[in-house]
Each structure stands twice: as structure tokens, then as C-alpha cells.
Design a protein around this motif. Structure first.
Motif, PDB file in Angstrom:
ATOM      1  N   LEU A   1       6.540   1.138  -2.726  1.00 32.57           N
ATOM      2  CA  LEU A   1       5.731   0.663  -1.634  1.00 32.57           C
ATOM      3  C   LEU A   1       4.150   0.450  -2.126  1.00 32.57           C
ATOM      4  N   LEU A   2       3.650   1.246  -2.840  1.00 34.53           N
ATOM      5  CA  LEU A   2       2.151   1.245  -3.387  1.00 34.53           C
ATOM      6  C   LEU A   2       1.873   0.188  -4.162  1.00 34.53           C
ATOM      7  N   LYS A   3       3.100  -0.052  -5.197  1.00 35.02           N
ATOM      8  CA  LYS A   3       3.047  -1.056  -6.264  1.00 35.02           C
ATOM      9  C   LYS A   3       3.001  -2.314  -5.577  1.00 35.02           C
ATOM     10  N   ARG A   4       3.833  -2.768  -4.625  1.00 35.47           N
ATOM     11  CA  ARG A   4       4.085  -4.004  -3.998  1.00 35.47           C
ATOM     12  C   ARG A   4       2.759  -4.233  -3.178  1.00 35.47           C
ATOM     13  N   PHE A   5       2.356  -3.257  -2.466  1.00 33.79           N
ATOM     14  CA  PHE A   5       1.115  -3.384  -1.639  1.00 33.79           C
ATOM     15  C   PHE A   5      -0.112  -3.942  -2.401  1.00 33.79           C
ATOM     16  N   ASN A   6      -0.169  -3.053  -3.627  1.00 42.08           N
ATOM     17  CA  ASN A   6      -1.273  -3.544  -4.570  1.00 42.08           C
ATOM     18  C   ASN A   6      -1.118  -4.939  -4.975  1.00 42.08           C
ATOM     19  N   GLN A   7       0.004  -5.236  -5.309  1.00 45.00           N
ATOM     20  CA  GLN A   7       0.380  -6.642  -5.801  1.00 45.00           C
ATOM     21  C   GLN A   7      -0.135  -7.781  -4.894  1.00 45.00           C
ATOM     22  N   ILE A   8       0.154  -7.488  -3.640  1.00 44.03           N
ATOM     23  CA  ILE A   8      -0.190  -8.464  -2.432  1.00 44.03           C
ATOM     24  C   ILE A   8      -1.776  -8.118  -2.273  1.00 44.03           C
ATOM     25  N   MET A   9      -2.258  -7.347  -2.308  1.00 44.71           N
ATOM     26  CA  MET A   9      -3.637  -7.210  -2.275  1.00 44.71           C
ATOM     27  C   MET A   9      -4.632  -7.666  -3.307  1.00 44.71           C
TER      28      MET A   9
ATOM     29  N   ASN B   1      -2.444  -8.481   5.864  1.00 46.45           N
ATOM     30  CA  ASN B   1      -1.232  -8.892   6.766  1.00 46.45           C
ATOM     31  C   ASN B   1       0.143  -8.204   6.337  1.00 46.45           C
ATOM     32  N   VAL B   2       0.217  -6.878   5.983  1.00 50.58           N
ATOM     33  CA  VAL B   2       1.314  -6.167   5.643  1.00 50.58           C
ATOM     34  C   VAL B   2       1.864  -5.516   7.074  1.00 50.58           C
ATOM     35  N   ARG B   3       3.065  -5.750   7.470  1.00 50.11           N
ATOM     36  CA  ARG B   3       3.883  -4.856   8.364  1.00 50.11           C
ATOM     37  C   ARG B   3       4.888  -4.262   7.889  1.00 50.11           C
ATOM     38  N   LEU B   4       5.326  -3.132   8.329  1.00 53.36           N
ATOM     39  CA  LEU B   4       6.274  -2.413   7.964  1.00 53.36           C
ATOM     40  C   LEU B   4       7.651  -2.524   8.991  1.00 53.36           C
ATOM     41  N   VAL B   5       8.843  -2.816   8.296  1.00 54.40           N
ATOM     42  CA  VAL B   5      10.173  -2.947   9.004  1.00 54.40           C
ATOM     43  C   VAL B   5      11.032  -1.442   8.589  1.00 54.40           C
ATOM     44  N   LEU B   6      11.009  -0.564   9.265  1.00 56.53           N
ATOM     45  CA  LEU B   6      11.864   0.727   8.977  1.00 56.53           C
ATOM     46  C   LEU B   6      13.252   0.768   9.525  1.00 56.53           C
ATOM     47  N   PHE B   7      13.893   1.335   8.483  1.00 49.32           N
ATOM     48  CA  PHE B   7      15.307   1.636   9.162  1.00 49.32           C
ATOM     49  C   PHE B   7      15.673   2.898   8.782  1.00 49.32           C
TER      50      PHE B   7
END
Length: 162
Positions: A85-93, A141-147
Motif C-alpha cells: 500500500l505504501l509503495k503504491r501510495f508513494n509512487q502516486i504521490m 486523490n486516493v480512496r480505498l475500496v476494502l473487501f
């Protein structure tokens, strides 16, 4: 006979939408509300069920519908853990200046939905960190979709409150 067939077909409409079939009538209404919350109300989403089969069914339905919406960018994270999650968030940021990430999202900033199928693998304190990042950097502009399978993660409500 014709009236019975018409009634059966109209009842079937309560259980289906666009070729998708729901387990319960109220699931269809909730499904439509969920899509509206993500698309129109700019919210994240948590789908909670105690049955793996039901969760998988609704996961497929929701992801199928969300893929059809061009304004949304889906990031399906498998397996889900904080590092992923953090890796992808940092890539987006990293795609925007920090001052822009700190402000509300610019109208043309794409909406990224991070889909977490196995939310129970992320530990409680890690949810706190992720919630803080999402709140501190709204411009990303990231939102979570959790299952969430409630049998695998009985205390999920604590993380959702974050």
C-alpha cells in the motif's frame, strides 16, 4: 399464466441489475448506493461479509462496474500489506509536487481507487498510518475500496473508524 410470468419477470428485476444477480433484494439497493458513494460522493468503500463466496461475488460485481468508469483508476493490490500500500501510495504521490498533494485535489487529478481484497492482512497500527497519509495528502486523490471477511477479521470496525 401470462400474469404469473409477468410477475416473475418483474420480481426478477428486484434481484438483478444489468445482467448481475444479487443474493438479496436489498443487496441491489446497497450495491447501487455503494457505486454512487464512490463515483459521485468521492468516498471510499468497505464491503463486509461473513461468507467468502458472497464477498468474492460482490467484489467481482463492484470491480466490474468500477472498471467501466473512465474517471477512475483502479489499483488492485494483491496480496495486501502495508508495504504494498505504501509503495503504491508513494509512487502516486511522486507524480505531483508536495504542495499540490497537501491541498484538496485539483479537478483534473485522476481518482485512484486502491482495492484491498484481503484487508485483514494489514495490522491495526498500519491502518492508522495509512489513514493519516490519506488525510494529510488529499491532493493525491486516493480512496480505498476494502473487501473484508468478518470471520477472518472480527475487529475490522476499529480500522474502518479511522
Amino acid at each position: 399464466m401470462t400474469q404469473e410470468l409477468e410477475k416473475t419477470l418483474s420480481d426478477f428485476g428486484d434481484w438483478s441489475d444489468g445482467g448481475d444477480i444479487f443474493y438479496r433484494r436489498q443487496d441491489k439497493v446497497q450495491f447501487q448506493r455503494c457505486l454512487k458513494a464512490v463515483v459521485n460522493d468521492q468516498l471510499g468503500l468497505a464491503v463486509v461479509a461473513s461468507s467468502k463466496k458472497m464477498l468474492h461475488h460482490y467484489c467481482r460485481l463492484i470491480l466490474s462496474r468500477l472498471r467501466e468508469i473512465q474517471e477512475l483508476k483502479l489499483e488492485i493490490l494483491l496480496p495486501s500489506n502495508l508495504d504494498t500500500l505504501l509503495k503504491r501510495f508513494n509512487q502516486i504521490m511522486a507524480t505531483m509536487p508536495i504542495d499540490r498533494a497537501l491541498r484538496p485535489p485539483h479537478p483534473n487529478t485522476p481518482i485512484t481507487l486502491m482495492v484491498v481484497n484481503d484487508a485483514h492482512l494489514v495490522e491495526q497500527q498500519q491502518w492508522s498510518l495509512l489513514a493519516q497519509l490519506l488525510s494529510d495528502f488529499p491532493g493525491v486523490n486516493v480512496r480505498l475500496v476494502l473487501f473484508v471477511n468478518s470471520t477472518e477479521w472480527p475487529r475490522y470496525d476499529t480500522a474502518l473508524k479511522l
